[in-house]
Design an enzyme around this catalytic site. Structure first.
Site, mmCIF file in Angstrom:
data_model
loop_
_atom_site.group_PDB
_atom_site.id
_atom_site.type_symbol
_atom_site.label_atom_id
_atom_site.label_comp_id
_atom_site.label_asym_id
_atom_site.label_seq_id
_atom_site.Cartn_x
_atom_site.Cartn_y
_atom_site.Cartn_z
ATOM 1 N N ASP A 295 0.846 -1.192 0.000
ATOM 2 C CA ASP A 295 0.000 0.000 0.000
ATOM 3 C C ASP A 295 0.884 1.246 0.000
ATOM 4 O O ASP A 295 1.905 1.298 0.677
ATOM 5 C CB ASP A 295 -0.909 -0.013 1.227
ATOM 6 N N GLU A 342 1.048 -0.606 -5.111
ATOM 7 C CA GLU A 342 -0.106 0.284 -5.199
ATOM 8 C C GLU A 342 0.437 1.617 -5.700
ATOM 9 O O GLU A 342 1.017 2.390 -4.946
ATOM 10 C CB GLU A 342 -0.780 0.420 -3.827
ATOM 11 N N ASP A 396 -10.836 1.601 -1.970
ATOM 12 C CA ASP A 396 -10.963 3.057 -1.849
ATOM 13 C C ASP A 396 -11.893 3.678 -2.895
ATOM 14 O O ASP A 396 -12.174 4.876 -2.840
ATOM 15 C CB ASP A 396 -9.586 3.725 -1.978
#
Length: 497
Positions: A295, A342, A396
């Protein structure tokens, strides 16, 4: 991930269970069976670390780099081991099946775990428990003690702990270790149960040809045990209070940027330490998962640093990381380094160069190819590179159905032009098809998109603190969607052999 395949993104908390939250029990095994029937090769989940209740149990606001979230322990499996009675398991409050009620789940499971620990102590120490404690002592002892002290202090933020307790090596801390011995031992027991149940589930998935894509937070919450035990690796003052916070500038996710409520790393300290903290972290990640999504990957190249006290992420600046030295060190220990970057948001040439140098695949979120506020043509399937992972959306983003229902005429026309026809219903399956058609070696589909769920089923709304991470799969027969997904997966060459 060289072979063509596809998978589903669905966090453990979202799975069906009678205990108010998805866990490692029967619902998880049934979901693995669903993936197998649908000919999927991957199951992607969100971070499994302990969460911070002050930050609404976000899996990306972690209290420990190595420990597990004990709320995911299955009471059913504890009853099967004789650590709980069937009556204790069945005597539970009424939990809604549609959302996770974290406080209620915590209260219920806490009293169950206390009973299970008492029975475990009476039975003597099994060898596999002793072996677990020895093999994980580098993080387990600190984590269990930190958890016990935090609970003793009423979950007071680390920066507000008395000075004598915020100092890890103080005499008072050693005295408390003895005073809180039972609480410390209970946490060690719960971590043992967590990893025992998780690895049984992972082995079951692997036995069906399903590999696990894990995830982890780039930064540590400023209440984390890692800051308490290793303050020299973070930009914190003598009270362990961060004077700088991690965040991100304004982007498609948030017009005011974001604050992550996390401390930033002191990369000079990490380098002096030989990056040992990161070496250890990846050691445990690669034992837990087959692949790991990093992430906020750009935080390993440069990161957005915001002075503590700011209300949003706008007044920050970029800070460089010793990227090449870091990755070369990791590759010395983990030559295969099975990670996914990511790489969404503000991404520069330095991030792309690093990914290319180390052959790290990035994410291609197809929804971004059509969303007006985030539109970027490189997310459209015909432009995906082979070494990438195509997503319909992420935790998200809105769901595909939610986006389509709220889309303006311009966005819908863009989708129709790309498909070569209008879509009246089933936009979710059209984007699933685009993900599976993509040349990217891997495609991942949100479970909400498989179900055609709307905006109310979003997992997270960036910039909004409350009401996130609560979505759960509705109780339903998944046979029909498994059949449809299986057929499409085979059609586009992504099915298991």
């Amino acid at each position: 991930m060289k072979k063509r395949g596809s998978g589903i993104l669905c966090h453990i908390t979202s799975l069906p269970s009678p205990f108010g939250i998805g866990d490692f029990g029967a619902g998880a095994y049934e979901f693995a069976d669903f993936l197998y029937e649908a000919k999927q090769s991957y199951w992607q989940i969100l971070p499994l670390n302990p969460t911070n209740k002050r930050y609404f149990d976000s899996p990306f606001s972690s209290l420990s780099s190595c420990a597990g979230n004990t709320a995911l322990i299955s009471p059913q499996l504890l009853a099967a081991e004789g650590l709980l009675t069937q009556m204790e398991v069945e005597d539970r409050p009424h939990f809604t099946e549609r959302r996770v009620d974290y406080p209620a789940v915590s209260r219920f499971k806490r009293q169950l775990f206390q009973r299970a620990h008492i029975r475990f102590q009476k039975g003597g120490v099994p060898e596999d428990y002793a072996r677990f404690c020895r093999g994980n002592s580098m993080w387990l002892e600190d984590h269990a003690l930190f958890t016990a002290i935090s609970d003793h202090l009423g979950n007071l933020p680390l920066a507000e702990w008395p000075q004598e307790l915020s100092n890890r090596s103080s005499e008072k801390v050693q005295l408390l270790r003895e005073e809180l011995w039972d609480e410390v031992e209970r946490e060690k027991f719960l971590q043992y149960l967590f990893f025992k149940q998780w690895h049984l589930l992972k082995n079951y998935c692997n036995g069906k040809g399903i590999r696990i894509i894990g995830d982890f937070p780039m930064f540590m919450n400023y209440d984390a045990v890692d800051i308490w035990a290793h303050p020299e690796l973070f930009k914190v003052d003598e009270r362990k209070k961060p004077y700088l916070l991690a965040g991100s500038p304004a982007d498609a996710f948030s017009a005011e940027g974001q604050l992550f409520n996390c401390a930033v790393y002191d990369w000079d300290g990490l380098r002096r330490n030989g990056f040992n903290w990161w070496i250890r972290r990846f050691h445990y990640l690669f034992r837990q998962y087959d692949f790991v999504r990093i992430d906020h990957f750009r935080g390993l190249i440069s990161y957005w640093e915001v002075p503590a006290g700011e209300q949003n992420g706008l007044r920050g600046n970029w800070q460089k990381v010793p990227t090449q030295e870091f990755f070369n060190t990791m590759l010395q220990h983990y030559p295969l380094f099975p990670v996914i970057a990511e790489d969404l948001g503000t991404i520069g040439a330095d991030v792309r160069e690093t990914m290319a140098r180390y052959a790290i695949p990035g994410m291609k979120v197809i929804l971004f190819g059509f969303q007006k506020e985030a539109r970027e043509r490189s997310y459209l399937p015909h432009l995906h590179p082979l070494n990438s992972v195509a997503y319909t959306g992420t935790h998200d983003t809105d769901t595909v159905t939610g986006w389509y229902q709220g889309a303006g005429d311009e966005e819908r026309q863009e989708l129709y032009r790309y498909l070569g026809r209008r879509v009246e219903n089933g936009a979710n399956w059209e984007l699933i098809r685009l993900a599976l058609i993509s040349v990217a070696h891997t495609a991942v589909i949100q479970m909400q998109d498989v179900l055609g769920a709307g905006e109310e089923s979003r997992m997270n709304r960036p910039g909004k603190a409350e009401g996130n991470w609560e979505w759960r799969i509705p109780t339903a027969d998944l046979g029909e969607v498994a059949s449809r997904l299986s057929e499409m997966t085979a059609c586009y060459g992504r099915a298991q052999d």
